[in-house]
Write a protein that holds these residues in place. Sequence first.
Motif, short mmCIF file in Angstrom:
data_model
loop_
_atom_site.label_atom_id
_atom_site.label_comp_id
_atom_site.label_asym_id
_atom_site.label_seq_id
_atom_site.Cartn_x
_atom_site.Cartn_y
_atom_site.Cartn_z
N MET A 49 -7.09 -8.34 82.17
CA MET A 49 -6.51 -8.66 83.76
C MET A 49 -7.35 -9.30 83.91
O MET A 49 -8.68 -9.26 83.82
N ASN A 50 -6.02 -10.34 84.91
CA ASN A 50 -6.86 -10.97 85.93
C ASN A 50 -7.71 -10.62 87.62
O ASN A 50 -7.15 -8.87 87.64
N VAL A 51 -8.01 -10.88 87.92
CA VAL A 51 -8.71 -10.40 88.98
C VAL A 51 -7.14 -10.33 90.14
O VAL A 51 -7.55 -8.98 91.09
N GLY A 52 -6.07 -10.95 89.59
CA GLY A 52 -5.04 -11.18 91.21
C GLY A 52 -4.52 -9.58 90.39
O GLY A 52 -3.46 -9.90 90.63
N GLU B 286 -15.81 -18.92 91.73
CA GLU B 286 -14.50 -19.11 91.72
C GLU B 286 -14.33 -20.24 93.14
O GLU B 286 -14.87 -20.70 93.90
N SER B 287 -13.28 -21.32 92.74
CA SER B 287 -13.29 -22.53 93.73
C SER B 287 -12.52 -22.51 94.92
O SER B 287 -12.18 -21.61 95.21
N ASP B 288 -12.14 -23.16 95.75
CA ASP B 288 -12.09 -22.82 96.96
C ASP B 288 -10.75 -22.27 97.04
O ASP B 288 -10.49 -21.69 98.36
N ASP B 289 -9.79 -22.59 96.26
CA ASP B 289 -8.47 -22.22 96.89
C ASP B 289 -8.46 -21.14 96.19
O ASP B 289 -7.43 -20.38 96.20
N ARG B 290 -9.64 -20.80 96.18
CA ARG B 290 -9.39 -18.58 95.36
C ARG B 290 -10.26 -17.99 96.56
O ARG B 290 -10.72 -17.18 95.50
N HIS B 291 -11.03 -17.69 97.57
CA HIS B 291 -11.48 -17.02 98.14
C HIS B 291 -10.98 -15.38 98.16
O HIS B 291 -11.75 -15.01 97.57
#
Length: 350
Positions: free
Chosen positions: A35-38, A98-103
Motif C-alpha cells: 500500500m501507499n502511505v496515503g 518526502e517532497s515539500d508538497d507531501r508533508h
Amino acid sequence: MKICFVISDIETEPCGTSVVLLKKAYERGNDVYVMNVGGFNFVHGAPLNLHCKKIPKSLKYNNVEEFFDQVKDDTIPYTTENSADLDVLFLRNNPTEESDDRHWAEHSAIAFARMIQQQGVLVLNDANAMSHSFIDKLYFEELPQIIKPDSLITRNKEDLLQFWKKSGKKMVLKPLEGSGGQDVYLIDEEKKNFNQIFTALITKGYIIAQEFLPKVSEGDIRVILMNGRILEEGGKKAIIRRVNKDKAEFRSNLSLGAKAEPAELTPEIEKIVKLTAPKLIRDGFFFVGLDVVDDKLIEINVLSPGGLDYCEEIGLPDFTDTVIQAIERKVEYKKYYKNSLTNKELASMH
C-alpha cells in the motif's frame, strides 16, 4: 502469514530493499499486500481499513523489475482490507525523503501504525520506537559517545563557527532531518560559502555539525542489523563498503553514485554493534542500518534502511530469505505465546 508493506508510492518506488523483501515474502507463499502511505482509512470505533493491493499467486517473472512491474499494473486492483486481519504491518516508507508538497506523508504512517499496533497486529519496526526516533540523527545522539564523532546540533551561526575552530577548522554540516546524502556540506579551512550554506540549511530547521573524519574519503560501511545482530546468511554478513568514484566527494551514498563492495567485519565494527545493539533491542527495532567510518558510527537509519538490493551483485547473499523467515518466526511466537509478548519484545526478538 498475512503481511502488508507500506511504501511511499507504489508508482514511483524503485526496485530497492523494500521491493526485494516484498518479492521474497511473496515467493515464500505468504499472503502479501502492498500500500501507499496515503492508503490508511480511519472510522471511529472500528479497525483501520487499508487501501492496498493484494498480490495474486499467479505472477510470472524473471527478475525483480518484472515482478514489480506486474504489481504496479492496473490489472491488480486496489482493494480495501481490514487491518485487524493482518499478521504483520511492515513500514518501509522513508519519511525523510518526502517532497515539500507531501508533508502529510512524513508522520502519518507511523501514527496510523501505532493505532494498528494497539489492535494486536505486529508492526515492524515497533511504531512507538519509530515515533520516538523519528528524527534519527537526534536518536543517534542517545548512543554512547565513545563510538560517535564529536557533534553539535544548533541553529546558531556563532556556535557553529566555534565548533569549526574546535574541530581543527574542518566539519560536516547537514540538516537534522534528511537522508540520502542531500544537503550535506564539508566546511574546511577556507570556510568557502559558509554563509550561503548556513542560510540554506537554517531554512530546513536545526543543523547538525559533525567532526570530519579523514578516512571518509575511503568510503563508509553500511552494516545491516536484524534483531540487534549483524544480518547473516550462509556464513556471510551484510556489511557493505560504499566508495564514491570521485575521490573529491566525501559522501558515499549509493543514491549519489557510490559503488558497493563487500567489506569485512572489523573489531571496530564489532565494538560499535556491541554498544548499539542493547538500545535497539530494548526499543523494539527489528531492521536497522548503521553507517560506519573507521572506528566511528556516523549515522543510524531506523526508518527505512536499504542496501539489500546491492548484495547479490557484489557476491553476497541477498539476505531476504533470512529476513522474511525472521518475520514468520515472530508471527509464530505471537501465536504460541497467545499475545502475551508485547510488540516491542517481538519486534527485536531473535
